[in-house]
Design a protein around this motif. Sequence first.
Motif, PDB file in Angstrom:
ATOM      1  N   TRP A   1       0.832  -1.216   0.000  1.00 61.57           N
ATOM      2  CA  TRP A   1       0.000   0.000   0.000  1.00 61.57           C
ATOM      3  C   TRP A   1       0.851   1.243   0.000  1.00 61.57           C
ATOM      4  CZ3 TRP A   1      -1.997   2.774   4.732  1.00 61.57           C
ATOM      5  CH2 TRP A   1      -1.343   2.407   5.914  1.00 61.57           C
TER       6      TRP A   1
ATOM      7  N   HIS B   1       0.985   5.534   1.244  1.00 63.23           N
ATOM      8  CA  HIS B   1       0.418   6.549   2.142  1.00 63.23           C
ATOM      9  C   HIS B   1       1.470   7.612   2.427  1.00 63.23           C
ATOM     10  CE1 HIS B   1       2.691   5.149   5.678  1.00 63.23           C
ATOM     11  NE2 HIS B   1       2.452   3.917   5.273  1.00 63.23           N
TER      12      HIS B   1
ATOM     13  N   HIS C   1       4.005  10.192   4.559  1.00 61.43           N
ATOM     14  CA  HIS C   1       4.971   9.902   5.623  1.00 61.43           C
ATOM     15  C   HIS C   1       5.706  11.169   6.083  1.00 61.43           C
ATOM     16  CE1 HIS C   1       7.455   7.080   7.853  1.00 61.43           C
ATOM     17  NE2 HIS C   1       7.017   6.039   7.154  1.00 61.43           N
TER      18      HIS C   1
ATOM     19  N   HIS D   1      11.172  -0.400   6.583  1.00 60.73           N
ATOM     20  CA  HIS D   1      11.072  -0.058   5.172  1.00 60.73           C
ATOM     21  C   HIS D   1      12.015  -0.941   4.334  1.00 60.73           C
ATOM     22  CE1 HIS D   1       9.277   4.277   5.481  1.00 60.73           C
ATOM     23  NE2 HIS D   1       8.753   3.471   6.371  1.00 60.73           N
TER      24      HIS D   1
ATOM     25  N   HIS E   1       9.971   1.896  12.349  1.00 63.00           N
ATOM     26  CA  HIS E   1       9.164   2.652  13.313  1.00 63.00           C
ATOM     27  C   HIS E   1       7.967   1.864  13.801  1.00 63.00           C
ATOM     28  CE1 HIS E   1       6.105   3.656  10.148  1.00 63.00           C
ATOM     29  NE2 HIS E   1       7.141   3.685   9.340  1.00 63.00           N
TER      30      HIS E   1
HETATM   31 CU1  C2O Z   1       3.466   2.401   6.240  1.00 58.19          CU
HETATM   32 CU2  C2O Z   1       7.005   3.978   7.343  1.00 58.19          CU
HETATM   33  O1  C2O Z   1       5.221   3.250   6.800  1.00 58.19           O
END
Ligand code: C2O
Length: 520
Positions: free
Chosen positions: A169, A171, A173, A428, A480
């Motif tokens: 997905w 989004h 940040h 990530h 995170h």
């Molecule tokens: Cu869905 Cu660092 O994020």
Amino acid sequence: MPGEGMIHDARSMSRFKRVLIVLGSVVAVAALAVGGLFTWLWTGADVSTVGKASFQNELAIPPLAESRVEKDGTRVFDLRMQAGETEFKDGRKTPTWGFNGSYLGPTLRAERDEKVRVRIRNGLGEASTVHWHGMHLPARMDGGPHQMIEPGAQWSPHWTVDQPAATLWYHPHPHGETERHVGQGLAGMFILDDERSAGLALPKRYGVDDLPVIVQDVRFDGAKFDHGRKIMQNVGFLGDRTMVNGTLNPYREVTDELIRLRLLNASTARTYAFGFPDGRAFSLIGTDGGLLERPASMERIQLSPGERAEIVVRMRPGERTMLRSFPQDNYGDAWQRRFGGGDDSFDVLELRAAERLRPSAGLPSRLGELEIPDGKDATRGRHFDLKRSGINGRPMAMNRVDETATRGTTETWTVRNSNGMPHNFHVHDVQFRVLEVNGAPPPPELRGPKDTVFLPNGATMKLALRFDGPADPDTPYMYHCHLLYHEDEGMMGQFVVVEKEQRAGPLSGSSAHGDHETGH
Ligand code: C2O
Ligand code: CU
Ligand code: CU
């Protein structure tokens, strides 16, 4: 005179008694009030929408994003972040944000080995970013807090899809603002396909027997979203109802025996435990980063913010059944369960089966081939202590690199939460393998490729991660807590991937890498 003294003593004695009695009753009343207030707070703190509404709104399916393929084979998408209004309830307009629309975004879809480019224009009145959650790509294309897109500007990250079929997905940040930007509606799915999954007998007709299910919790104040966080909600905003793909009280008519649900928890803080009221088992076929080796039968799947699961449900002709989120006994202590959302339950999505269902092929017994590291060749171990005040004792700093990993190596990361409240952990760029949960082998739902894991208080997980991407000493990736309130507060750290013997470069505060063009 002694007589007067005695009278005086008696008087002060009785006054003392009176004061005592008054004090005593004040304390008693206060205790009752506090107790009453507490009982009131306690009994009012859990939320349930189970059985309370009839589901009469047809589930919206996010459109598949249009794309074009350039001469060199690059698939190009266009996204525009914009503000608008969305009618969730009849005749009421809610101010919202979306991609190419007023709420959420289209589903992007690409194949393994394909080159993709996404041209993103920021039509909002403020800077933001777009991050590709779960995607393996160069750090400067990642869309984290270092790749800000100013209002009116355009950013065009590009990369080659180099990972198995999966439900990912996207989004925003922006550091410190992620909860607000996502909560306003900026989120969408990014589905990856590959040859292997294309050859499997799985439900795969988008919007027919293969449904995107983006679950968010909301609370309304009249027509407007109410994002207020109640006291004692230390996980962040918790809504009092849910929606799927932006539809309140949604139902979907289905015409096939087997229905695949691509579950995405796009809520900012809430964790769900999905299942069905009749206790029927479903098949888990995929986790965050792709298909499992084989389907796993289960009755519940727990998803914390950011996590995905692909499940396949068998429908009976003519029936109606509810995808429901149940109370969670592993969420924490009684206090956390009550005030942190663990006791809550929701009717999420009603599935209405046609009287005659198209027969579906049985699920294949073998699905994907796991491409996640097993950790046997790990060259380094790291520890991460999750605290709301920061990971490993320090809050996020944009110009500090916390960890430096060497390209082409495998590491094991041990992540621990003893903070008294639930957290989760997202990394990530990679899909990792869970090696251990509290010292034991992982349950089926943690055996596939993962990029986000839930850690209730007291949990420890050992993960194996491999850093294959291109080295870039100057641009960090993030790890995170994906409870966005915690992330915004600073529960985040940065890592860079470097070549052997290379050092992490100095980071500039919020420099924007990648292909930036200024537009209008
Ligand atoms: Cu869905 Cu660092 O994020
Ligand atoms: Cu991410
Ligand atoms: Cu957290």
